[in-house]
Enzyme design. Structure first.
Site, short mmCIF file in Angstrom:
data_model
loop_
_atom_site.label_atom_id
_atom_site.label_comp_id
_atom_site.label_asym_id
_atom_site.label_seq_id
_atom_site.Cartn_x
_atom_site.Cartn_y
_atom_site.Cartn_z
CE LYS A 169 0.82 -3.21 -5.64
NZ LYS A 169 2.22 -3.39 -6.13
CB THR A 214 -1.64 0.85 -4.06
OG1 THR A 214 -2.73 1.77 -4.14
CG2 THR A 214 -2.22 -0.56 -4.18
CG ASP A 215 -4.12 4.97 -1.36
OD1 ASP A 215 -4.15 4.43 -2.49
OD2 ASP A 215 -4.44 6.16 -1.18
CD GLU A 216 -5.97 2.46 -6.33
OE1 GLU A 216 -6.75 1.69 -6.90
OE2 GLU A 216 -5.33 3.34 -6.92
CE1 TYR A 255 -2.26 -1.76 -9.01
CE2 TYR A 255 -3.74 -0.18 -7.97
CZ TYR A 255 -2.46 -0.64 -8.22
OH TYR A 255 -1.38 0.01 -7.67
P1 NAD Z 1 3.93 1.60 -14.00
O1 NAD Z 1 2.78 0.84 -14.62
O2 NAD Z 1 4.28 2.94 -14.49
O3 NAD Z 1 5.25 0.70 -14.11
C1 NAD Z 1 5.26 -0.66 -13.89
C2 NAD Z 1 6.59 -1.21 -14.41
O4 NAD Z 1 6.59 -2.63 -14.16
C3 NAD Z 1 6.77 -1.03 -15.91
O5 NAD Z 1 8.08 -0.60 -16.19
C4 NAD Z 1 6.54 -2.42 -16.48
O6 NAD Z 1 7.27 -2.67 -17.68
C5 NAD Z 1 7.00 -3.29 -15.34
N1 NAD Z 1 6.36 -4.61 -15.35
C6 NAD Z 1 5.05 -4.91 -15.47
N2 NAD Z 1 4.86 -6.23 -15.47
C7 NAD Z 1 6.09 -6.80 -15.31
C8 NAD Z 1 6.54 -8.13 -15.20
N3 NAD Z 1 5.68 -9.16 -15.26
N4 NAD Z 1 7.86 -8.35 -15.04
C9 NAD Z 1 8.74 -7.32 -14.98
N5 NAD Z 1 8.36 -6.04 -15.09
C10 NAD Z 1 7.05 -5.77 -15.24
O7 NAD Z 1 3.59 1.59 -12.44
P2 NAD Z 1 3.92 2.69 -11.34
O8 NAD Z 1 2.82 3.68 -11.30
O9 NAD Z 1 5.31 3.14 -11.49
O10 NAD Z 1 3.80 1.80 -10.02
C11 NAD Z 1 4.92 1.11 -9.49
C12 NAD Z 1 4.49 0.38 -8.24
O11 NAD Z 1 4.00 1.30 -7.28
C13 NAD Z 1 3.38 -0.64 -8.46
O12 NAD Z 1 3.65 -1.77 -7.68
C14 NAD Z 1 2.13 0.08 -7.99
O13 NAD Z 1 1.17 -0.85 -7.51
C15 NAD Z 1 2.68 0.92 -6.86
N6 NAD Z 1 1.96 2.18 -6.60
C16 NAD Z 1 1.67 3.05 -7.60
C17 NAD Z 1 1.01 4.24 -7.31
C18 NAD Z 1 0.72 5.26 -8.37
O14 NAD Z 1 0.06 6.27 -8.08
N7 NAD Z 1 1.18 5.10 -9.60
C19 NAD Z 1 0.64 4.53 -5.99
C20 NAD Z 1 0.96 3.60 -4.98
C21 NAD Z 1 1.62 2.43 -5.30
P1 TYD Z 2 -6.25 7.15 -11.94
O1 TYD Z 2 -5.24 8.16 -12.34
O2 TYD Z 2 -6.63 6.07 -12.90
O3 TYD Z 2 -5.79 6.53 -10.54
P2 TYD Z 2 -6.62 5.57 -9.50
O4 TYD Z 2 -7.79 4.98 -10.18
O5 TYD Z 2 -5.57 4.55 -9.18
O6 TYD Z 2 -6.96 6.45 -8.35
O7 TYD Z 2 -7.58 7.93 -11.56
C1 TYD Z 2 -7.59 8.95 -10.58
C2 TYD Z 2 -9.03 9.40 -10.41
O8 TYD Z 2 -9.45 10.04 -11.63
C3 TYD Z 2 -10.01 8.26 -10.19
O9 TYD Z 2 -11.05 8.70 -9.32
C4 TYD Z 2 -10.58 7.99 -11.58
C5 TYD Z 2 -10.58 9.37 -12.21
N1 TYD Z 2 -10.39 9.41 -13.69
C6 TYD Z 2 -11.26 10.18 -14.47
O10 TYD Z 2 -12.19 10.82 -13.96
N2 TYD Z 2 -11.05 10.20 -15.83
C7 TYD Z 2 -10.05 9.50 -16.43
O11 TYD Z 2 -9.93 9.54 -17.68
C8 TYD Z 2 -9.16 8.72 -15.61
C9 TYD Z 2 -8.04 7.93 -16.22
C10 TYD Z 2 -9.36 8.71 -14.23
#
Ligand code: NAD
Ligand code: TYD
Length: 351
Positions: A161, A132-134, A157
């Site tokens: 990561k 992630t970019d975070e 988080y």
């Molecule tokens: P998500 O929470 O929707 O899915 C995570 C999946 O991992 C789920 O299916 C869960 O059951 C599985 N999981 C969790 N713990 C596990 C374990 N111990 N063993 C096996 N499986 C397990 O997450 P997402 O949003 O799809 O993110 C996927 C990846 O991409 C993550 O690594 C996240 O850090 C990264 N990512 C997400 C975003 C975003 O905006 N959602 C952005 C950048 C990077």
């Molecule tokens: P989120 O979807 O949780 O992603 P991330 O924290 O990984 O960026 O949140 C996106 C942005 O929205 C973040 O600045 C937090 C804000 N946010 C709210 O203002 N209200 C909410 O209920 C949630 C879940 C997030």
């Protein structure tokens, strides 16, 4: 010989799009999806491909070293695409240990197994870590994260990561494991669990419930359509240079409050409400502790070196996303029944 790819976390939001994409993009590959099916994992995300003979689902935990070792032995993976993670910042504030366990230990278990099974025979092998970019921390009003931006994670988080990214690079430098990494901005699209801002807001607007906006709403994120992220993952998996990192982003920055106003307009139109009706639901609530002010990605490297660019504008992606949630009420009801209610009450009760 057929290509065998382990995808972890394939039942989650991004993972399910990646499984679908890889089945299409690698017609000679067998895909094994290892997922623990936590609250965020859902086999309904994969209904359309579950009968594909080139797909196998294994319910299991990436921290289970014996299981991971056995799967490497049985399937002879030549690729790993590692997405399994605890992924929600607010949950990491409430329960940081779960994040260390899955995101750090789980990643090391996978690295260890890949090194053991591949040994010196790394030709054609690839361990892809999705991040992630975070990890880069937070930006002021100006500037973008590049691949050289120093790590400065500030939530449990992002710290977990960042730690996993460091372990992946350590296995590259120390053991020569063929790794590649990417760090992506906020994804949106179908199958996203409604704890994240966009699906949570879509659901609340639909139901006429308050849309909780943390703090003053002037926090900025870069948003990328998940289908474009899955395509970027395919491109980096195929052509990324070993040991390197690629930043992935949508060239699409929004302050939360502006994003929600745009969403309200789209929802008014879709639900045949008078314009301005949904925006009345906007409610400012207590801020997230340590809330990162701004994330913004310079995705120039993946564009220049690998020729990847987002395929839709934000307005197009948002339209598709809203349509999907409104058409998939059963999916939404299933994932929000039971434990979600308790999570929601706890998370938003004292805000
Ligand atoms: P998500 O929470 O929707 O899915 C995570 C999946 O991992 C789920 O299916 C869960 O059951 C599985 N999981 C969790 N713990 C596990 C374990 N111990 N063993 C096996 N499986 C397990 O997450 P997402 O949003 O799809 O993110 C996927 C990846 O991409 C993550 O690594 C996240 O850090 C990264 N990512 C997400 C975003 C975003 O905006 N959602 C952005 C950048 C990077
Ligand atoms: P989120 O979807 O949780 O992603 P991330 O924290 O990984 O960026 O949140 C996106 C942005 O929205 C973040 O600045 C937090 C804000 N946010 C709210 O203002 N209200 C909410 O209920 C949630 C879940 C997030």
């Amino acid at each position: 010989m057929a290509h065998s790819i382990l995808i972890t976390g394939g039942a989650g939001f991004i993972g399910s799009h990646v499984v679908r994409r890889f089945l299409d993009a690698f017609p000679d590959a067998h895909i094994v999806n290892l997922d623990a099916l936590t609250y965020a994992g859902n086999l309904e995300n994969l209904r359309d491909i579950e009968d594909n003979p080139r797909y196998t689902f294994v319910k299991g935990d990436i921290t289970d070293a014996e299981l991971v070792d056995r799967l490497f032995g049985e399937h002879g993976f030549d690729g790993v695409v590692h997405l399994a993670a605890e992924s929600h910042v607010d949950r990491s504030i409430a329960d940081p240990l779960a994040f260390v366990h899955t995101n750090v230990i789980g990643t090391v278990v996978l690295l260890h197994a890949a090194k053991k099974h591949w040994g010196e025979q790394t030709d054609g092998k690839r361990f892809y870590h999705v991040s992630t970019d975070e990890v880069y921390g937070t930006l002021g009003a100006e500037g973008l994260f590049t691949e050289d931006t120093p790590y400065d994670p500030r939530s449990p988080y992002s710290a977990s990561k960042a730690s996993s990214d460091h372990f992946v690079r350590a296995w590259y430098h120390t053991y020569g494991l063929p790794v590649v990494l990417s760090n992506c901005s906020n994804n949106y699209g179908s199958f996203q669990f409604p704890e994240k801002l966009l699906p949570l807001a879509i659901r609340n607007i639909r139901d006429g419930k308050p849309i909780p906006i943390y703090g003053d709403g002037k926090y900025t994120r870069d948003w990328l359509w998940v289908v474009d992220h899955a395509r970027a993952i395919e491109v980096v998996y195929r052509d990324g240079v070993l040991g390197e990192t690629y930043n992935i982003g949508g060239f699409n920055e929004w302050q939360n409050i502006d994003l929600i106003h745009l969403l309200c307009k789209v929802m008014d139109r879709k639900l045949n409400r008078p314009e301005g009706e949904s925006a009345k639901l906007i409610t400012f609530v207590k801020d997230r502790p340590g809330h990162d002010k701004r994330y913004a990605i310079d995705a120039g490297k993946i564009a220049d070196k690998l020729g990847w660019k987002p395929s839709v504008t934000f307005e197009q992606g948002l339209e598709k996303t809203v349509d999907w949630y409104l058409a998939n009420e059963t999916w939404l009801e299933h994932v929000t029944s039971g434990a979600y209610k308790q999570y929601y009450e706890k998370q938003y009760a004292d805000r």
